[in-house]
Write an enzyme that holds these catalytic residues in place. Structure first.
Site, mmCIF file in Angstrom:
data_model
loop_
_atom_site.group_PDB
_atom_site.id
_atom_site.type_symbol
_atom_site.label_atom_id
_atom_site.label_comp_id
_atom_site.label_asym_id
_atom_site.label_seq_id
_atom_site.Cartn_x
_atom_site.Cartn_y
_atom_site.Cartn_z
ATOM 1 C CE LYS A 169 40.341 16.016 0.902
ATOM 2 N NZ LYS A 169 40.877 17.067 1.740
ATOM 3 C CD GLU A 244 24.691 17.405 -4.886
ATOM 4 O OE1 GLU A 244 24.497 18.399 -5.611
ATOM 5 O OE2 GLU A 244 23.828 16.533 -4.694
ATOM 6 C CB CYS A 278 27.492 25.311 -4.793
ATOM 7 S SG CYS A 278 26.448 24.646 -3.490
ATOM 8 C CD GLU A 378 31.019 27.698 -8.242
ATOM 9 O OE1 GLU A 378 31.964 26.911 -8.318
ATOM 10 O OE2 GLU A 378 29.937 27.411 -7.702
HETATM 11 P P1 NAP Z 1 37.643 21.613 -4.559
HETATM 12 O O1 NAP Z 1 38.931 22.240 -4.817
HETATM 13 O O2 NAP Z 1 36.937 20.899 -5.646
HETATM 14 O O3 NAP Z 1 37.869 20.635 -3.310
HETATM 15 C C1 NAP Z 1 36.832 19.874 -2.765
HETATM 16 C C2 NAP Z 1 37.432 18.690 -2.015
HETATM 17 O O4 NAP Z 1 38.074 17.821 -2.953
HETATM 18 C C3 NAP Z 1 38.497 19.097 -1.004
HETATM 19 O O5 NAP Z 1 38.408 18.270 0.127
HETATM 20 C C4 NAP Z 1 39.768 18.840 -1.783
HETATM 21 O O6 NAP Z 1 40.893 18.636 -0.982
HETATM 22 C C5 NAP Z 1 39.406 17.578 -2.536
HETATM 23 N N1 NAP Z 1 40.276 17.305 -3.689
HETATM 24 C C6 NAP Z 1 41.062 18.182 -4.382
HETATM 25 N N2 NAP Z 1 41.728 17.529 -5.370
HETATM 26 C C7 NAP Z 1 41.370 16.230 -5.297
HETATM 27 C C8 NAP Z 1 41.720 15.061 -6.051
HETATM 28 N N3 NAP Z 1 42.569 15.107 -7.059
HETATM 29 N N4 NAP Z 1 41.138 13.888 -5.710
HETATM 30 C C9 NAP Z 1 40.254 13.810 -4.695
HETATM 31 N N5 NAP Z 1 39.902 14.872 -3.945
HETATM 32 C C10 NAP Z 1 40.433 16.081 -4.244
HETATM 33 O O7 NAP Z 1 36.584 22.666 -4.027
HETATM 34 P P2 NAP Z 1 36.814 23.811 -2.975
HETATM 35 O O8 NAP Z 1 37.621 24.885 -3.597
HETATM 36 O O9 NAP Z 1 37.263 23.218 -1.700
HETATM 37 O O10 NAP Z 1 35.296 24.310 -2.779
HETATM 38 C C11 NAP Z 1 34.624 25.172 -3.658
HETATM 39 C C12 NAP Z 1 33.848 24.436 -4.733
HETATM 40 O O11 NAP Z 1 32.884 23.575 -4.156
HETATM 41 C C13 NAP Z 1 33.065 25.354 -5.628
HETATM 42 O O12 NAP Z 1 33.256 25.035 -6.972
HETATM 43 C C14 NAP Z 1 31.615 25.107 -5.248
HETATM 44 O O13 NAP Z 1 30.667 25.358 -6.237
HETATM 45 C C15 NAP Z 1 31.630 23.702 -4.848
HETATM 46 N N6 NAP Z 1 30.496 23.432 -3.958
HETATM 47 C C16 NAP Z 1 29.442 22.684 -4.432
HETATM 48 C C17 NAP Z 1 28.341 22.453 -3.637
HETATM 49 C C18 NAP Z 1 27.162 21.631 -4.112
HETATM 50 O O14 NAP Z 1 26.436 21.113 -3.270
HETATM 51 N N7 NAP Z 1 26.919 21.477 -5.380
HETATM 52 C C19 NAP Z 1 28.310 22.956 -2.347
HETATM 53 C C20 NAP Z 1 29.390 23.717 -1.907
HETATM 54 C C21 NAP Z 1 30.483 23.925 -2.721
HETATM 55 P P3 NAP Z 1 41.875 19.892 -0.669
HETATM 56 O O15 NAP Z 1 41.078 20.779 0.218
HETATM 57 O O16 NAP Z 1 43.030 19.268 0.009
HETATM 58 O O17 NAP Z 1 42.226 20.517 -1.971
#
Ligand code: NAP
Ligand code: MG
Length: 473
Positions: A169, A244, A278, A378
């Site tokens: 997804k 992650e 990240c 962050e």
């Molecule tokens: P996010 O809001 O956590 O969303 C990540 C994914 O999870 C999206 O596909 C999202 O779908 C899905 N999701 C949201 N709510 C969910 C739920 N209740 N159950 C299951 N899945 C759900 O993150 P983002 O805003 O897209 O991305 C930014 C974040 O990613 C930052 O915090 C960043 O640090 C982190 N990140 C971490 C790494 C690493 O390797 N550690 C790398 C890159 C980014 P939707 O898009 O439909 O909301």
């Protein structure tokens, strides 16, 4: 205007049961680029069923068969280089520079999975027993928008190496990028059901993946908040999780560092992927008595950063992915001002001439301290907080005084000293005098930056369950 109205299940492009559409908006102009039809719970269940069925045979394939599959996917990805780079700049607003690096990273993830298969022993002897490392089952892959196809390739290649089938997804904001990788995966002509990709909302598609008992493991990249929601749900069916999550990476510049190298590197580490990374080094720790020397260097470097059209090869900082993300970054700049930090360069609002897109002024705060929200949370945009320290011990203490622990950076002209400091930082990766990616070394977070590791043997074993055969003689 593009309409993406297919998802990918059991080796076929299918029309989702879900009927809702989501608009795809250009981060550069805020014009509508197209729309994507979203999958629903039923679509997700169909995808999981296909992956479960495919697992029966895929889990029994040999390493050399899986090497062949990975090679086939890699060669179909290789044919579409320009398309991958173009769609990432257009849809996500990733700079041409970043999209090119990201594309190489995609290819390298197939190489490293193949490399692992060549060296990894799936059968070991431990004590008196034979230990078989067996594929864990169907893996749910949930990823964010900031390097969408990079995440698909790295997670999928590891799953394939392990003999696991997958349901993926991506973020609905990445639909055109997703469409392109699906076309490549389809062309690679693997047996049906090994990968299934469902566009849709986190609360619907992601939630079903988190709760469905036929998913054995989730590999998630995203925010710490959503990671916690997924992990709580996963435990009900005892799913394994690799999470992650976010970071607030410290970058320690030691007093003997060559500032002419360390400061440009620090700015690069802070503003990589337009700050939407990240691993971005967003807390810059510098010796108190060097602040006045370093200030003009930073101002000079930041004033030369090109912000704007991501397609321009010289652009270093492109737009934020969405107006929501733009507003979040603006809110944090305001929070920094309210907290009493001082803007060295940048600030609120859009750069001149870039009013239509989600552009932020690359911003550096001085007089920040580690208790401020801009230093603790962050931001996910090009905002850097400079914190000063008096002694090396204090620098290490500040670096570790965070709920995160994904990555850190250390610069010094004395390699031994840098190594010694790096060895005291609580982070999954510490970069010494530079920035690089080692695909055979583990990647992942200490503390609230996650659970588990990706890449290398650690990454592969997260997709495997050990079975010990204890034979009485
Ligand atoms: P996010 O809001 O956590 O969303 C990540 C994914 O999870 C999206 O596909 C999202 O779908 C899905 N999701 C949201 N709510 C969910 C739920 N209740 N159950 C299951 N899945 C759900 O993150 P983002 O805003 O897209 O991305 C930014 C974040 O990613 C930052 O915090 C960043 O640090 C982190 N990140 C971490 C790494 C690493 O390797 N550690 C790398 C890159 C980014 P939707 O898009 O439909 O909301
Ligand atoms: Mg989200």
């Amino acid at each position: 205007m593009k309409t993406i109205d297919k998802i990918y299940i059991n080796g076929e492009f299918v029309t989702p049961q879900g009927t809702e559409y989501f608009d795809l908006i250009s981060p550069t102009t805020n014009e509508k680029l197209g729309k994507v039809r979203l999958g629903n719970t039923e679509d997700t269940q169909n995808a999981i069923r296909a992956a479960k069925n495919a697992f029966k045979t895929f889990s029994k394939t040999t390493a050399s068969e899986r090497i062949q599959y990975l090679t086939n996917i890699k060669s179909s990805v290789e044919k579409r280089k320009n398309d991958f780079i173009n769609v990432m700049t257009e849809e996500y607003g990733g700079t041409l520079q970043f999209a090119t690096v990201s594309y190489d990273y995609m290819l390298k993830s197939f190489d490293s999975a193949i490399n692992l298969l060549n060296i990894y022993d799936f059968t070991k002897t431990m004590g008196e027993s034979e230990v078989q490392m067996t594929p864990i089952g169907v893996v749910g892959i949930i990823i964010p928008w900031n390097s969408s196809n990079g995440f698909i390739c790295s997670k999928l290649s590891t799953a394939i190496a392990a003999g696991c089938t997958t349901v993926i997804k991506p973020s609905e904001m990445s639909a055109q990028q997703t469409q392109l990788i699906i076309e490549c995966l389809h062309e690679a002509n693997l047996p049906k059901g090994i990968f299934n990709i469902v566009n849709g909302l986190g609360e619907i598609v992601g939630a079903e993946i988190s709760k469905n008992p036929d998913i054995a493991k989730i590999s998630f990249t995203g925010s710490t908040n959503v990671g916690k929601i997924i992990a709580k749900e996963a435990i009900n069916s005892m799913k394994r999780v690799t999470l992650e999550l976010g970071g607030k990476s410290p970058n320690i510049i030691l007093d003997d560092a060559d500032f002419s190298k360390a400061i440009p590197l620090a700015i690069g580490a802070a503003f990589m992927n337009s700050g939407q990374a990240c691993i971005a080094g967003t807390r810059l720790l510098i010796p108190e008595n060097k602040l006045e020397e370093i200030k003009p260097i930073i101002k000079e470097i930041v004033s030369n950063i090109i912000v704007g059209d991501p397609k321009n090869p010289n652009t270093a900082v492109g737009p934020m992915v969405s107006t929501k993300q733009y507003n979040r970054v603006q809110d944090y700049i305001q929070i920094g001002i309210n907290e009493g930090a001082e803007i060295l360069t940048g600030g609120l609002g859009k750069p001149d001439g870039l009013e239509n897109g989600n552009f932020v002024k690359p911003t550096v705060f001085i007089n920040a301290n580690n208790q401020m929200r801009i230093a603790k949370e962050e931001i996910f945009g090009p905002v850097l907080s400079i914190i000063t320290y008096k002694t090396e011990e204090e620098a290490i203490e500040i670096a570790n005084d965070t709920t995160y622990g994904l990555q850190a950076y250390v610069s010094s002209s004395d390699e031994k000293r840098a190594h010694n400091v790096a060895s005291q930082i609580n982070a999954g990766r510490v970069q010494i005098n530079g920035i690089g990616h080692d695909p055979m070394a583990p990647f992942g977070g200490f503390k609230q930056s996650g659970i588990g590791r990706e890449f290398g043997t650690f990454g592969l074993e997260a997709y495997l369950e050990p079975r010990a055969l204890i034979q009485q003689k």
